[in-house]
Design a protein around this motif. Structure first.
Motif, short mmCIF file in Angstrom:
data_model
loop_
_atom_site.label_atom_id
_atom_site.label_comp_id
_atom_site.label_asym_id
_atom_site.label_seq_id
_atom_site.Cartn_x
_atom_site.Cartn_y
_atom_site.Cartn_z
N ARG A 338 0.63 -1.18 0.05
CA ARG A 338 -0.02 -0.11 0.10
C ARG A 338 0.92 1.25 0.05
O ARG A 338 2.11 1.37 0.59
N PRO A 339 0.37 2.28 -0.58
CA PRO A 339 1.28 3.73 -0.38
C PRO A 339 1.38 4.11 0.94
O PRO A 339 0.63 3.72 1.65
N ALA A 340 2.60 4.51 1.25
CA ALA A 340 3.06 4.80 2.54
C ALA A 340 2.02 5.79 3.43
O ALA A 340 1.33 6.72 2.81
N LEU A 341 1.94 5.69 4.76
CA LEU A 341 0.93 6.49 5.38
C LEU A 341 1.50 7.84 5.52
O LEU A 341 2.59 8.17 5.58
N PRO A 342 0.35 8.83 5.90
CA PRO A 342 0.79 10.16 6.44
C PRO A 342 1.74 10.10 7.30
O PRO A 342 1.88 9.25 8.55
N ASP A 343 2.75 11.21 7.47
CA ASP A 343 3.45 11.46 8.53
C ASP A 343 4.86 10.31 8.76
O ASP A 343 5.04 10.14 9.62
N SER A 344 5.00 9.51 7.40
CA SER A 344 6.05 8.90 7.33
C SER A 344 7.15 8.96 6.49
O SER A 344 6.92 10.00 5.54
N PHE A 345 8.30 8.43 6.70
CA PHE A 345 9.37 8.90 6.08
C PHE A 345 9.20 8.47 4.43
O PHE A 345 9.81 9.43 3.92
N GLU A 346 8.57 7.39 4.43
CA GLU A 346 8.43 6.87 3.11
C GLU A 346 7.51 7.88 2.10
O GLU A 346 7.87 8.01 1.07
N LEU A 347 6.46 8.54 2.54
CA LEU A 347 5.88 9.58 2.00
C LEU A 347 6.48 10.83 1.79
O LEU A 347 6.12 11.23 0.47
N GLY A 348 7.34 11.15 2.64
CA GLY A 348 8.37 12.37 2.30
C GLY A 348 9.06 11.97 1.45
O GLY A 348 9.16 12.81 0.48
N ARG A 375 9.38 10.18 12.84
CA ARG A 375 8.34 9.81 12.11
C ARG A 375 7.95 8.58 12.11
O ARG A 375 8.71 7.39 12.45
N LEU A 376 6.84 7.85 11.43
CA LEU A 376 6.59 6.74 10.92
C LEU A 376 7.37 6.12 10.05
O LEU A 376 7.87 6.76 9.20
N GLU A 377 7.94 4.59 10.35
CA GLU A 377 8.75 4.09 9.19
C GLU A 377 8.26 2.60 9.09
O GLU A 377 7.73 2.06 10.18
N ARG A 378 8.13 2.31 7.94
CA ARG A 378 7.39 1.14 7.73
C ARG A 378 8.24 -0.07 7.76
O ARG A 378 9.44 -0.16 7.43
N ALA A 379 7.96 -1.35 8.39
CA ALA A 379 8.61 -2.52 8.38
C ALA A 379 7.66 -3.85 8.05
O ALA A 379 6.72 -4.16 8.33
N ILE A 380 8.11 -4.53 6.70
CA ILE A 380 7.31 -5.54 6.43
C ILE A 380 8.43 -6.83 6.59
O ILE A 380 9.46 -6.93 6.11
N GLY A 381 7.98 -7.81 7.39
CA GLY A 381 8.84 -8.89 7.72
C GLY A 381 8.47 -10.15 6.45
O GLY A 381 8.31 -9.81 5.40
N VAL A 382 8.36 -11.09 7.04
CA VAL A 382 7.82 -12.06 5.98
C VAL A 382 6.14 -12.45 6.06
O VAL A 382 5.69 -12.90 5.09
N ILE A 383 5.73 -11.55 6.85
CA ILE A 383 4.22 -11.30 7.07
C ILE A 383 3.88 -10.20 6.64
O ILE A 383 4.45 -9.08 7.06
N TYR A 384 2.68 -10.04 5.63
CA TYR A 384 2.60 -8.66 5.40
C TYR A 384 0.89 -8.53 5.47
O TYR A 384 0.26 -9.41 4.74
N ARG A 390 -0.94 -0.10 9.81
CA ARG A 390 -0.50 0.76 10.70
C ARG A 390 0.12 0.06 12.18
O ARG A 390 1.11 0.36 12.87
N ILE A 391 -0.84 -0.82 12.54
CA ILE A 391 -0.57 -1.55 13.76
C ILE A 391 0.57 -2.52 13.45
O ILE A 391 1.42 -2.59 14.30
N SER A 392 0.54 -3.29 12.42
CA SER A 392 1.55 -4.11 12.15
C SER A 392 2.77 -3.83 11.68
O SER A 392 3.74 -4.71 11.89
N HIS A 393 2.73 -2.86 10.90
CA HIS A 393 3.89 -2.65 10.02
C HIS A 393 4.61 -1.34 10.10
O HIS A 393 5.41 -0.88 9.31
N TYR A 394 4.47 -0.45 11.03
CA TYR A 394 4.82 0.73 11.51
C TYR A 394 5.19 1.06 12.71
O TYR A 394 4.67 0.72 13.60
N PHE A 395 6.37 1.98 12.91
CA PHE A 395 7.06 2.17 14.26
C PHE A 395 7.53 3.64 14.09
O PHE A 395 7.82 4.11 12.78
N HIS A 396 7.79 4.40 15.12
CA HIS A 396 8.37 5.78 14.93
C HIS A 396 9.87 5.68 15.26
O HIS A 396 10.28 4.55 16.05
N ALA A 397 10.63 6.30 14.49
CA ALA A 397 11.95 6.34 14.38
C ALA A 397 12.73 7.53 14.08
O ALA A 397 11.83 8.41 13.72
N ASP A 398 13.89 7.88 14.55
CA ASP A 398 14.49 9.08 14.37
C ASP A 398 15.56 8.68 13.28
O ASP A 398 16.67 7.94 13.65
#
Length: 437
Positions: A338-348, A375-384, A390-398
């Protein structure tokens, strides 16, 4: 989101040799280069890591590739790339990767890289070859078998003792999680003492065994014995909570890097190791919300020990496809990212409108707005699971504290497994079904 201020720092990628020059300059004389990935199933991440690693081996004399894989399976590949073992080609050498998710290492990019590494090594003498090693600890039973097979060759009586010690695990039918569940609630069924004693004997008699076998074989056996000890503790910890098991696993991986570095030094080589693993393992945990929960990781441990001799590199994407499963042990399939969420590094990064780029983060300049706060950063492992993304694949990072540099690929494509499951080319239902109706 004001992201255009990044343009003065960004280096656009055009598929030529110059793409990796800024990273190679950043690496300089560093001895550890940690190359991440935002998913375990993205072709672009694997391909770029492979190309970067080739440059590091050829131009910077890197002599080990250490990956987020089990030690015995990777060591079979190591024998192949060093011109040893019984495998005739890379496909056979990768056949040991039978545990879910097989596509992580049995894929077209790794296949080509392994053949390339064997070919390059064939033109060098033994002292100048580059090995391929695993960092992970899921191979509890395979590692026990490797220890016993080694001892059968060098000391049958020691092999008998090892079989007796490891027989403690037999009642669980090679089900590591069943062992962990039982032992975590009934310490009388724990095999910890047996695993520790076997490692201690191997280490105590190392010089004696070295006179009966090659140094590589002894090192392999010691690593497997240490893995058994750590895996035994890891599987017991799984039922105490995520933080405990995560920290044990990443500590084991960092210790394996240290052991590999020490081994290369003993062989008269300057250890220069490139590491492949997920962003969540290789970015400094102290810069993430996981770190605030008490989790540590490989990137943090390596950076704390080696300082500027370690370069941490992340990889990100905005959208595309990925090879992943819906549940653990399910077949892999092509899933839409999916396209990256608002307030994420990926969208920026997407808003910069440069399809592929390299972004150094060590620069002593005022941070652009996108990088000025966590900001939010996305992480997809072997499960997507896009439905709970938002709950499963994003976390905040500097990000500038997490990594020394980042590669961004705005649109990425799924990794190609060597064996495609029946439903691998599955297309997801429309995003409006069922929750978005």
């Amino acid at each position: 989101m004001a992201a255009t201020d990044l343009r003065s720092l960004i280096r656009s990628l055009d598929g030529t040799e110059k793409d990796h020059r800024p990273l190679l300059d950043l690496v300089g004389d560093a001895r550890f280069v940690l190359l991440g990935e935002a998913s375990h199933g993205t072709h672009d991440f694997y391909q770029e890591r492979a190309e970067i690693t080739k440059r590091l081996i050829i131009e910077k004399d890197f002599n080990a590739v250490a990956v987020e894989a089990d030690w015995p399976d990777a060591y079979r590949v190591n024998r192949y790339v060093l011109g040893e073992g019984e495998d005739d080609n890379a496909d056979e050498a990768l056949a040991g990767f039978e545990r879910f998710p097989t596509w992580m290492w049995r894929n077209t990019v790794v296949l080509d890289f392994v053949e390339w590494l064997r070919d390059v090594n064939s033109s060098h003498n033994e002292a100048a070859r580059t090995g391929f090693y695993g960092l992970d600890l899921y191979s509890l039973y395979n590692s026990m078998g490797a220890v016993v097979r080694y001892l059968d060759e060098v000391d049958p009586e020691a092999a008998h003792r090892a079989r007796y010690r490891y027989s403690c695990f037999e009642q669980f039918g090679e089900d590591s999680q069943a062992y962990g569940y039982t032992a975590s609630f009934d310490l009388s069924q724990s095999c910890e003492t047996e695993a520790v004693n076997q490692l201690v004997e191997l280490q105590r008699r190392a010089m004696e065994f070295l006179n009966r076998s090659g140094a590589d074989d002894l090192f392999d056996a010691e690593q497997n014995a240490r893995l058994v000890k750590n895996a035994e503790e890891y599987y017991r910890s799984m039922f105490r909570g995520r933080q405990s098991s995560w920290n044990l696993r990443d500590t084991h991986m960092a210790e394996t890097v240290d052991s590999l570095a020490s081994y290369l030094s003993r062989r008269g080589r300057v250890p220069k190791i490139v590491i492949w693993a997920h962003n969540s393992h290789l970015g400094d945990a102290r810069a993430t919300e996981m770190g605030r929960r008490g989790e540590i990781n490989v990137g943090q441990l390596i950076r704390q020990k080696y300082g500027s001799e370690a370069v941490l590199v992340g990889f990100t994407t905005y959208t595309g496809t990925v090879t992943a499963a819906t549940n653990w042990d399910d077949p892999g399939e092509i899933k839409k990212v999916r396209p990256a969420l608002p307030d994420s590094f990926e969208l920026g990064f997407h808003n910069v409108e440069i399809p592929r780029f390299f972004l150094p983060l060590r620069a002593e300049v005022d941070r652009p707005p996108l990088l000025a706060k966590p900001r939010l950063e996305r992480a997809i492992g072997v499960i997507y699971r896009p439905d709970t993304e938002r709950i499963s694949h994003y976390f905040h990072a500097d990000l500038p504290r997490q990594f020394d540099a980042v590669f961004h690929f705005d649109h990425t494509r799924a990794l190609q497994p060597l064996e495609k499951p029946e439903h691998w080319e599955h297309t997801e239902l429309p995003e409006t079904f069922p929750s978005g109706i």
